[in-house]
Design a protein around this motif. Structure first.
Motif, PDB file in Angstrom:
ATOM      1  N   LEU A   1     -76.295 -31.354  42.797  1.00  0.00           N
ATOM      2  CA  LEU A   1     -75.495 -32.554  43.527  1.00  0.00           C
ATOM      3  C   LEU A   1     -74.444 -32.571  41.923  1.00  0.00           C
ATOM      4  CD1 LEU A   1     -74.269 -33.126  46.114  1.00  0.00           C
ATOM      5  CD2 LEU A   1     -74.963 -35.661  45.741  1.00  0.00           C
ATOM      6  N   LYS A   2     -74.240 -33.523  40.960  1.00  0.00           N
ATOM      7  CA  LYS A   2     -74.047 -33.563  40.470  1.00  0.00           C
ATOM      8  C   LYS A   2     -73.155 -31.909  39.424  1.00  0.00           C
ATOM      9  CE  LYS A   2     -72.988 -35.644  35.289  1.00  0.00           C
ATOM     10  NZ  LYS A   2     -73.846 -36.157  34.197  1.00  0.00           N
ATOM     11  N   GLY A   3     -73.859 -30.999  39.334  1.00  0.00           N
ATOM     12  CA  GLY A   3     -73.807 -29.670  38.933  1.00  0.00           C
ATOM     13  C   GLY A   3     -72.696 -29.002  39.911  1.00  0.00           C
ATOM     14  N   LEU A   4     -73.019 -29.251  41.665  1.00  0.00           N
ATOM     15  CA  LEU A   4     -72.212 -28.677  42.562  1.00  0.00           C
ATOM     16  C   LEU A   4     -70.331 -29.231  42.503  1.00  0.00           C
ATOM     17  CD1 LEU A   4     -74.697 -28.221  45.500  1.00  0.00           C
ATOM     18  CD2 LEU A   4     -73.763 -26.576  43.656  1.00  0.00           C
TER      19      LEU A   4
ATOM     20  N   ASN B   1     -68.279 -22.534  48.457  1.00  0.00           N
ATOM     21  CA  ASN B   1     -69.470 -22.422  48.616  1.00  0.00           C
ATOM     22  C   ASN B   1     -70.435 -24.331  47.734  1.00  0.00           C
ATOM     23  OD1 ASN B   1     -69.388 -19.841  50.081  1.00  0.00           O
ATOM     24  ND2 ASN B   1     -70.400 -18.633  47.680  1.00  0.00           N
ATOM     25  N   ALA B   2     -69.817 -24.374  47.108  1.00  0.00           N
ATOM     26  CA  ALA B   2     -70.558 -25.727  47.086  1.00  0.00           C
ATOM     27  C   ALA B   2     -70.025 -26.851  47.366  1.00  0.00           C
ATOM     28  CB  ALA B   2     -70.182 -26.018  44.850  1.00  0.00           C
ATOM     29  N   GLU B   3     -69.274 -26.809  48.436  1.00  0.00           N
ATOM     30  CA  GLU B   3     -68.802 -28.174  49.069  1.00  0.00           C
ATOM     31  C   GLU B   3     -70.066 -27.912  49.928  1.00  0.00           C
ATOM     32  OE1 GLU B   3     -65.217 -29.531  51.736  1.00  0.00           O
ATOM     33  OE2 GLU B   3     -64.337 -27.791  50.653  1.00  0.00           O
ATOM     34  N   SER B   4     -70.206 -26.969  50.737  1.00  0.00           N
ATOM     35  CA  SER B   4     -71.332 -27.307  51.888  1.00  0.00           C
ATOM     36  C   SER B   4     -72.728 -27.579  51.235  1.00  0.00           C
ATOM     37  CB  SER B   4     -71.175 -25.748  52.413  1.00  0.00           C
ATOM     38  OG  SER B   4     -71.784 -24.843  51.984  1.00  0.00           O
ATOM     39  N   ARG B   5     -72.744 -26.815  50.239  1.00  0.00           N
ATOM     40  CA  ARG B   5     -74.141 -27.021  49.690  1.00  0.00           C
ATOM     41  C   ARG B   5     -74.118 -29.084  49.992  1.00  0.00           C
ATOM     42  NH1 ARG B   5     -79.074 -27.796  50.145  1.00  0.00           N
ATOM     43  NH2 ARG B   5     -80.163 -27.133  48.521  1.00  0.00           N
TER      44      ARG B   5
ATOM     45  N   GLU C   1     -74.966 -30.490  52.306  1.00  0.00           N
ATOM     46  CA  GLU C   1     -76.507 -30.379  52.638  1.00  0.00           C
ATOM     47  C   GLU C   1     -77.494 -31.700  51.269  1.00  0.00           C
ATOM     48  OE1 GLU C   1     -77.454 -26.466  52.719  1.00  0.00           O
ATOM     49  OE2 GLU C   1     -76.438 -25.441  54.386  1.00  0.00           O
ATOM     50  N   LEU C   2     -76.534 -31.371  50.497  1.00  0.00           N
ATOM     51  CA  LEU C   2     -78.073 -32.370  49.236  1.00  0.00           C
ATOM     52  C   LEU C   2     -77.737 -33.862  49.419  1.00  0.00           C
ATOM     53  CD1 LEU C   2     -77.029 -29.856  45.903  1.00  0.00           C
ATOM     54  CD2 LEU C   2     -79.114 -30.366  47.557  1.00  0.00           C
ATOM     55  N   GLU C   3     -75.950 -34.390  49.742  1.00  0.00           N
ATOM     56  CA  GLU C   3     -75.510 -35.459  49.394  1.00  0.00           C
ATOM     57  C   GLU C   3     -76.645 -36.041  51.332  1.00  0.00           C
ATOM     58  OE1 GLU C   3     -72.000 -35.393  50.381  1.00  0.00           O
ATOM     59  OE2 GLU C   3     -71.498 -35.922  48.365  1.00  0.00           O
TER      60      GLU C   3
END
Length: 233
Positions: A200-203, A210-214, A217-219
């Protein structure tokens, strides 16, 4: 026969006096152990490939158990008929494949008294499938071997308990494991929390669409992880 920790736990889930069918038997270690220890009256070692069955035949012959363990070429349980087994072991494969094997074995659901499953992945989907088809998880444990985590569950289609499916964390991590405050699951949850946090930190640092949607999901995954850890306090 000396089993690995994982195979030993799987074998320990088999009820005494069973007629066992071991799907994906590989070397045939579980059927040999079960018969040698008097846990199984007899066994059928099944695999979809000839290679593993050749190894199983060799080990069964070395153990002198050809009269009690049959080796059978079969895609899943397609070559198993009713009343040839009352306990089925399906282990050493992904959850999707286990679901596929169960779906194709509907003709056996009412004649198999007990099932021992150990999916290597997609545990969430396996538990969802079991709920949808009125299977009940009677017991479940998690073990760690060689740095990897494995879940083993014993299921049947009697005494279904809807409360075991009462939360997202129940599907993801196992109601029985949460209720028993399984120490290996506790370790797994902490490791998962750390891994998800690092990703999450890296995204968030990348800032891409793309990182925003992922990230969302991770949150959500971290939220479920925290709920599970809180439930085990």
């Amino acid at each position: 026969m000396k089993l690995s920790k994982r195979l030993g736990v799987i074998a320990s889930f088999v009820p005494e006096g069973s007629l066992v069918a071991d799907v994906g038997t590989d070397h045939g270690y579980i059927p040999i152990h079960l018969v040698q220890e008097g846990i199984a009256k007899s066994a059928i070692a099944m695999d979809v490939r000839e290679g593993p069955l050749l190894r199983a035949r060799t080990h069964i012959k070395e153990a002198g158990l050809e009269d009690l363990i049959e080796v059978r070429l079969s895609d899943g349980l397609l070559k198993l008929e009713k009343n040839q087994a009352d306990c089925v072991v399906i282990a050493g494969m992904g959850g999707e494949l286990i679901i596929h094997i169960l779906e194709e074995a509907r003709h056996l659901w009412d004649s198999i008294a007990y099932w021992v499953l150990s999916p290597h992945s997609e545990l969430y989907r396996v538990r969802k499938f079991l709920k949808e088809h009125e299977f009940s998880i009677q017991k479940e444990t998690m073990i760690k071997e060689d740095g990897k985590y494995y879940t083993v569950m014993g299921i049947n289609r009697e005494n279904g308990d809807l409360e075991e499916w009462d939360s997202e964390s129940g599907f993801r991590y196992g109601r029985h494991l949460l209720d028993s405050k399984d120490p290996v699951l506790k370790e797994y949850l902490k490791k998962e929390q750390m891994q998800l946090g690092q990703i999450l930190k890296g995204l968030k640092a990348s800032g891409t669409d793309n990182a925003e949607s992922r990230t969302l999901e991770l949150e959500l995954e971290l939220k479920w992880n925290k709920e599970a850890q809180d439930a085990m306090q």
